[in-house]
Design a protein around this motif. Sequence first.
Motif: not given
Length: 716
Positions: A586-591, A621-639
Amino acid sequence: MLHKTSLVLLMGTCTFACAHDLAVELDATRIDAEREAATGVQLDEPIRTGSRLGLSARETPASVSVADRRLIEARDANDSQDVINAMTGINASANPGYGGFVSYRGFTQNQVTQLFNGINLGYSSATRPVDAWMLDRVELLGGPSSFLHGAGAVGGSINYITKSATRDQQTVDARVRYASFDERELAVGVNQALASDPAVAQHFMRLDFSRSQGNGYVDRNARKTDSLALSLLSDLSPNLTHTLAIEYQQDREDSPYWGAPILPGHSAMKIDKHRRFENYNVADGRYEQRVRWLRSMLDYQVDGATTVHNTLYHYSAQRDYRNVERYSYTQAGNVLRASPYLQRHQHSVLGDRLELRHDQQLLGLASQWALGLDYSHMRQSVYPTAGNWSDEVDPEQFDPGSFYTIAGVDRGLTKQRRHVTDNRAAFAENRLQLSERLALLTALRYDYLDMHVRNYGAVSASSPARFERRWEPLSGRVGLTYALTPAATLYAQYSTAADLPAGSLAAATYANVGQFDLSKGEQWELGSKFDFWQGRGAATVALYQIVRKDFAVRDSGNPNLTVQAGQQTSRGVELSGRLQLTAKLLAEGNYAYVDAQYDTFNEAVNGVSVSRKGNAPVNVPSQVANLWLSYDFTSAWAGGVDARYVGAVYADNANTLKAPGYTLFGAFVRYRVDEHISVTGRVRNLTDQVYAKQAYGQQYYMGPPRTLEVAMDMRF
């Protein structure tokens, strides 16, 4: 270090924006497992802050962002400012003197309204961070919203909505967290039906408690916060529901950190990194607050087309400060400490809001109405005591000393002013479905503000013993939404703001408001909200221009004073979205980009008028940005990993002091033990960046260094 351009290009290439901005509140009866299983970005659930008509984000002709409980937990937000800093265009911090500081769309302080459960306290010092455990969701509305929430909010509105009782038979939530600097959190929440048989249950109770404490990331800066919320939901009849809610917060911070003095002789603001954790406040410096909320809410379903909602509320708070607040380097390399300040705020608000919603046909077209009356009575007494004392200390080794040995402030609290403001308002909002694809949204609000101030201090021509002012602001919005397809909507809107001349009447002086009329603001905004890639992605885009006239600006030389500015213009663009790249990624972000500058502003400097035309406002600030990447390795583990970029800001109205921009990185790993328990490890500020969350005058309010934390969440 990720350069700002590469971050923007990365986000543009992925063509996505943040899911937390578009996530919405689910039905109170849905269980948590269903909330976690929801996929894709939802634009079609009701929101509360952008309209009183119960419209969805897609139906609202404005930029609306939402972080629901699921997103708050996914981000492991510790407090309300963690939540809003993940929202599009927001840059927030909370040093002791600026309370809940927010910069958004080129505006700051009271120019961005912060609401609690839709209630406006009209005072930014009342919006210090709240433990995230107490929040059910946070909503952000871009641009003027006086027509919804009363005078104020030219930049936007943030609405913090707390947890309250639902019709779940029984749920238990808990959280235990430990982090760097001995940061600890213990929180628990229970929702319980007050009857064993679900078929006959008519009363439901929820109780939440959280305690967070730690030693702070600078020396001698321990903090402890206790929060308690209790609510009772009662179905009095099939058509009548009552909710009683009580919330209490107690916050204490020892020897509050006011920032580090900047090194002289540099074009950009810098601090001595070897002394980044030094605290120059006195040993018994203090910030304390005790806050209590009481709300009584009635909902009555008259018939299938008409509902009535009434909210009766009371807010009371006491905030105490005693600190030495200003630090600067001497030519000898020592630190000069100055500006001892003792203050107490006694603040209360009593109010009632009556709303009626009605759906009907108007000239054969579907029409929705919201009509209402609003009344509030606000009182605040202030006890400011300042001194001319200063001393010089060796930063390598010094005795911080005691506040009460300082001449001028050792006499204790002295009542200076009492402010009483009554506000009576009437409002109306309508949505007219002009065609199958085109809808017109209009809103209008009239306020009658009556302010009385009693001065208990020295009386002069500029500070009379008593004075009063009355204002009658009128504000509104006209907006259009057009459905290009079922998945894509365009919108356009024009809205106005009626702001108070001092930004807040809770502590305004005669110099702030005695000779000034209302501040006026207006915004044009165009945008789009759409799903794409068969619902796997969603995005929003907004273009806007806001013009504000005749308003107060904080004096960069003395933060306790304000000066008047003539006009400011902010132009900007906001992008946000979410994309499920694969079943596991999953990729999420804003700018957000804003060009904010003064069009007319003459400031007195040593008795000489100096033009600040073309300068940027402080801490924007003239610019503000956020970015996230999350990955489900297994049904129990995510990062996952995340990045946040905040552009450079100016620390003074002259734009001669500039704090550099910064990029922060983070990472997390989460293990789900079973369906009830999960454990999360998280690193914040991965590269241990030294950065200014806020800059003012000669001081640099440093953000937290690298921090490690582990948390266990339980749900039964």
